[in-house]
Design an enzyme around this catalytic site. Structure first.
Site, short mmCIF file in Angstrom:
data_model
loop_
_atom_site.label_atom_id
_atom_site.label_comp_id
_atom_site.label_asym_id
_atom_site.label_seq_id
_atom_site.Cartn_x
_atom_site.Cartn_y
_atom_site.Cartn_z
N LYS A 1 0.86 -1.19 0.00
CA LYS A 1 0.00 0.00 0.00
C LYS A 1 0.89 1.23 0.00
CE LYS A 1 -4.49 0.96 0.33
NZ LYS A 1 -5.62 0.07 -0.01
N1 GLU Z 1 -7.39 0.14 -3.18
C1 GLU Z 1 -7.88 -1.18 -3.44
C2 GLU Z 1 -8.15 -1.94 -2.16
O1 GLU Z 1 -8.09 -1.39 -1.08
C3 GLU Z 1 -6.96 -2.03 -4.29
C4 GLU Z 1 -6.13 -1.30 -5.27
C5 GLU Z 1 -5.51 -2.22 -6.29
O2 GLU Z 1 -6.26 -2.60 -7.15
O3 GLU Z 1 -4.34 -2.54 -6.16
O4 GLU Z 1 -8.48 -3.08 -2.21
#
Ligand code: GLU
Length: 427
Positions: free
Chosen positions: A119
């Site tokens: 992240k």
């Molecule tokens: N922000 C998305 C989540 O919390 C995933 C992002 C991505 O596709 O890598 O699952």
């Protein structure tokens, strides 16, 4: 030989108040008793593999120079390259990005994607910056984290306040840096740059798919079911539309601009348009605003928190009158609140399962980029539905087998997969 102390709160966090990372640590402790032979490795989950903090300097439009703090955390790379979004928010902290990256490790394992968890984030309020400033900030951020990302290393994607345009800048900057086209370096790109059909609505669609399955299992008929949502952005808005299409009534919606209630059901299309124009639900025509604190006690069949983490706490959990909760947001429920809700007989479909639709279609995008062969939206949605439903049914079966909540069952499944991979690789 003296025992080496296992320091679970790293020295760079406040050990008294570790923030969202503390919630993840507690969730790991809760799953530890179910890890059997693998329990000797449980503590590895409490140590993110890599945390990077970068300075993001930028020249603002008025010529002055500002500095923003940026992060990229790779919680686990045991099951594959890191995967997870990048969040732009004024309250982003290292602790939050660590927790979000850990939840990505769990999430990708729950739905069986060949990824680890990562992240990123920048501590910035994007509302205070022009698109040109956001572009420069994004490009500088990606340069700064470039040593640790890569198509087979760690693949950023969208999260709160980042979108297809942000991903396009990231892909372009990274490709320029490498001197070759690197479409697979990020997911959530616009279709014109190798993005996947269905990606924008994938998280909300996944919430709907598992929410509908959980409703069925709990004797809730979607036709006429009452739904309340916190958050009406990409995730909440899409979920609202799909539940409405299935016959449900959206009786309450809350975001940072207001709380709306209508026992007969709000006009979802009008609200979506209003949010597109104004950035929030507050002030939408023909709606009644209620006090923010009254949102949680609204009688509803399905409550969908789809905004920030930490929204359901021991202070409001008692008031909640929902039959099931489907977590569209990451980490919306505090562990104390989890216990209160479970005692009240409220079924919680946890974030690591309920909102896995986004990263699942990000995986499809990465696969399509690698093969330069693109699928139809029907293929995408079919494959998404199969992955989400298979995961939901497997987690439900595990919950039944161990007589535990769906969250604990999801953590049992995911942590087993993570620790098996870790054991095979060795320390
Ligand atoms: N922000 C998305 C989540 O919390 C995933 C992002 C991505 O596709 O890598 O699952």
């Amino acid at each position: 030989m003296p025992q080496q102390q296992d320091q679970t709160i790293p020295s760079y966090l406040d050990s008294e108040n570790p923030g969202p990372w503390g919630i993840f640590l507690e969730q790991v402790d809760r799953v530890a008793p179910y890890m059997g032979e693998l329990s000797k490795l449980t503590n590895t989950l409490k140590h993110p593999e890599r945390c990077l903090i970068v300075d993001v300097p930028v020249r603002l439009d008025d010529g002055s120079i500002a500095h923003f703090e940026g992060y990229r955390v790779q919680h686990s790379l045991s099951r594959g390259p890191g995967k997870g979004g990048v969040r732009y928010h004024q309250d982003v902290t290292l602790s939050e990005v660590m927790a979000l990256s850990a939840w990505m490790s769990v999430k990708t394992a729950v739905v069986g994607l060949p990824f680890g968890g990562g992240k990123g984030g920048i501590r910035i309020d994007p509302r205070n910056h022009s698109p040109a400033e956001m572009e420069r900030i994004t490009r500088r951020y990606i340069q700064e984290i470039s040593p640790i990302i890569g198509v087979n290393q760690d693949i950023p994607g969208p999260d709160m306040n980042t979108n297809g345009q942000t991903m396009a800048w990231m892909m372009d900057s990274y490709s320029t840096l490498k001197g070759s086209q690197q479409p697979g370096i990020v997911t959530g790109k616009p279709i014109a740059l190798g993005g996947s059909l269905g990606r924008v609505e994938a998280t909300g669609r996944g919430v709907f798919i598992v929410g509908a399955a959980a409703a069925k299992d709990n004797g809730i008929d979607l036709n006429g079911a009452r739904i309340s949502l916190q958050g009406f952005g990409n995730v909440g808005g899409t979920a609202a539309r799909l539940f409405r299409d299935a016959g449900a009534k959206i009786v309450a919606v809350q975001d940072h601009t207001g709380t709306l209630y209508d026992a007969e059901g709000l006009d979802v299309d009008a609200l979506l348009l209003h949010v597109q124009k104004t950035g929030g639900v507050g002030g939408a025509a023909n709606t009644t605003c209620i006090a923010a604190e009254d949102f949680w006690s609204i009688e509803t069949d399905i409550l969908i928190p789809a905004a920030l983490e930490g929204q359901i706490t021991k202070h409001n959990a008692d008031a909640i009158r929902a039959r099931i909760i489907v977590e569209g947001a990451n980490g919306p429920t505090h562990p104390d609140a989890d216990d209160i809700l479970t005692q009240k007989g409220i079924v919680i479909v946890p974030d690591v399962l309920a909102n896995a639709g986004g990263v699942t279609v990000s995986y499809f995008e990465w696969v399509q980029n690698a093969s330069s062969f693109y699928w139809t939206v029907e293929e995408i949605n079919q494959r998404l539905e199969k992955i989400m439903l298979d995961a939901y049914h497997a987690i439900s079966a595990t919950a039944g087998e161990h007589q535990v909540s769906l969250r604990t069952a999801a953590f049992i499944t995911a942590c087993t997969r993570l620790l098996e991979a870790r054991e095979l690789r060795g320390i």
